[in-house]
Design an enzyme around this catalytic site. Structure first.
Site, PDB file in Angstrom:
ATOM      1  N   LYS A 109       0.819  -1.212   0.000  1.00 36.54           N
ATOM      2  CA  LYS A 109       0.000   0.000   0.000  1.00 36.54           C
ATOM      3  C   LYS A 109       0.851   1.261   0.000  1.00 36.54           C
ATOM      4  O   LYS A 109       1.842   1.352   0.713  1.00 36.54           O
ATOM      5  CB  LYS A 109      -0.904  -0.002   1.241  1.00 36.54           C
ATOM      6  N   GLY A 144       6.601   0.791   5.681  1.00 34.46           N
ATOM      7  CA  GLY A 144       7.460  -0.138   4.946  1.00 34.46           C
ATOM      8  C   GLY A 144       7.466   0.121   3.448  1.00 34.46           C
ATOM      9  O   GLY A 144       8.510   0.076   2.797  1.00 34.46           O
ATOM     10  N   CYS A 145       6.303   0.409   2.898  1.00 35.62           N
ATOM     11  CA  CYS A 145       6.191   0.643   1.455  1.00 35.62           C
ATOM     12  C   CYS A 145       6.872   1.952   1.052  1.00 35.62           C
ATOM     13  O   CYS A 145       7.474   2.035  -0.020  1.00 35.62           O
ATOM     14  CB  CYS A 145       4.732   0.626   1.022  1.00 35.62           C
ATOM     15  N   THR A 146       6.791   2.950   1.898  1.00 34.67           N
ATOM     16  CA  THR A 146       7.477   4.214   1.623  1.00 34.67           C
ATOM     17  C   THR A 146       8.987   4.008   1.683  1.00 34.67           C
ATOM     18  O   THR A 146       9.715   4.494   0.811  1.00 34.67           O
ATOM     19  CB  THR A 146       7.021   5.299   2.622  1.00 34.67           C
ATOM     20  N   ALA A 185       9.941   2.130  -1.552  1.00 35.21           N
ATOM     21  CA  ALA A 185       9.876   2.996  -2.730  1.00 35.21           C
ATOM     22  C   ALA A 185      11.012   4.014  -2.736  1.00 35.21           C
ATOM     23  O   ALA A 185      11.649   4.248  -3.770  1.00 35.21           O
ATOM     24  CB  ALA A 185       8.525   3.704  -2.790  1.00 35.21           C
TER      25      ALA A 185
END
Length: 150
Positions: A39, A44-46, A49
């Site tokens: 998401k 974690g995703c930030t 990315a």
């Protein structure tokens, strides 16, 4: 079952963060790093990315393209990309067609979409499938594989 090492990646179409049409066949001929993440704008995703962003030039220098995929909308991807200055393509997979095509598993009893990175060679063959909930180690793994492809 999903894609595994040695498989040829099937062609697919999707929409980018800017609403443009994306077709995988237009990218065959160069190494690809395709990563699925749960998401936009989660910690974690930030981290993942932004790590791909920080190493993006290294991937480009090796002739590779990075593509991120999650179930978020094109609008969410666009805001996420702008907020974090992401230079690579983000694809929207709201109906989970790409997750199904690739065979990306879910975690935590099916509640959390999986985090898997696929490395594809110039001919469209899957050379690595890296499945880990740890966001920060995908980039190092992908870069190592792409470097070894040269």
């Amino acid at each position: 079952m999903g894609l595994k090492e040695g498989d040829i990646i099937p062609n697919f179409k999707a929409k980018t963060q800017s609403g443009e049409k994306f077709e995988l066949s237009n990218y065959i001929g160069k190494p690809l790093v395709i990563y699925f993440y749960p998401k936009d704008n989660t910690p974690g995703c930030t981290t993942q990315a932004c790590s791909f962003r920080d190493q993006y030039q290294d991937f480009q220098d090796l002739g590779a393209e990075v593509i991120g995929i999650s179930g978020d909308s094109e609008e969410s991807h666009e805001k996420f990309a702008q907020k974090h200055n992401l230079p690579f393509i983000l694809l929207s997979d709201g109906k989970r067609k790409l997750r199904t095509l690739f065979g990306v598993p879910t975690h935590f009893f099916g509640l959390l979409p999986g985090r898997v990175t696929y490395i594809i060679d110039k001919e469209g063959k899957v050379v690595s499938v890296f499945n880990s909930v740890k966001a920060n180690i995908h980039i190092e793994h992908a870069l190592k594989i792409v470097r070894n492809m040269k």
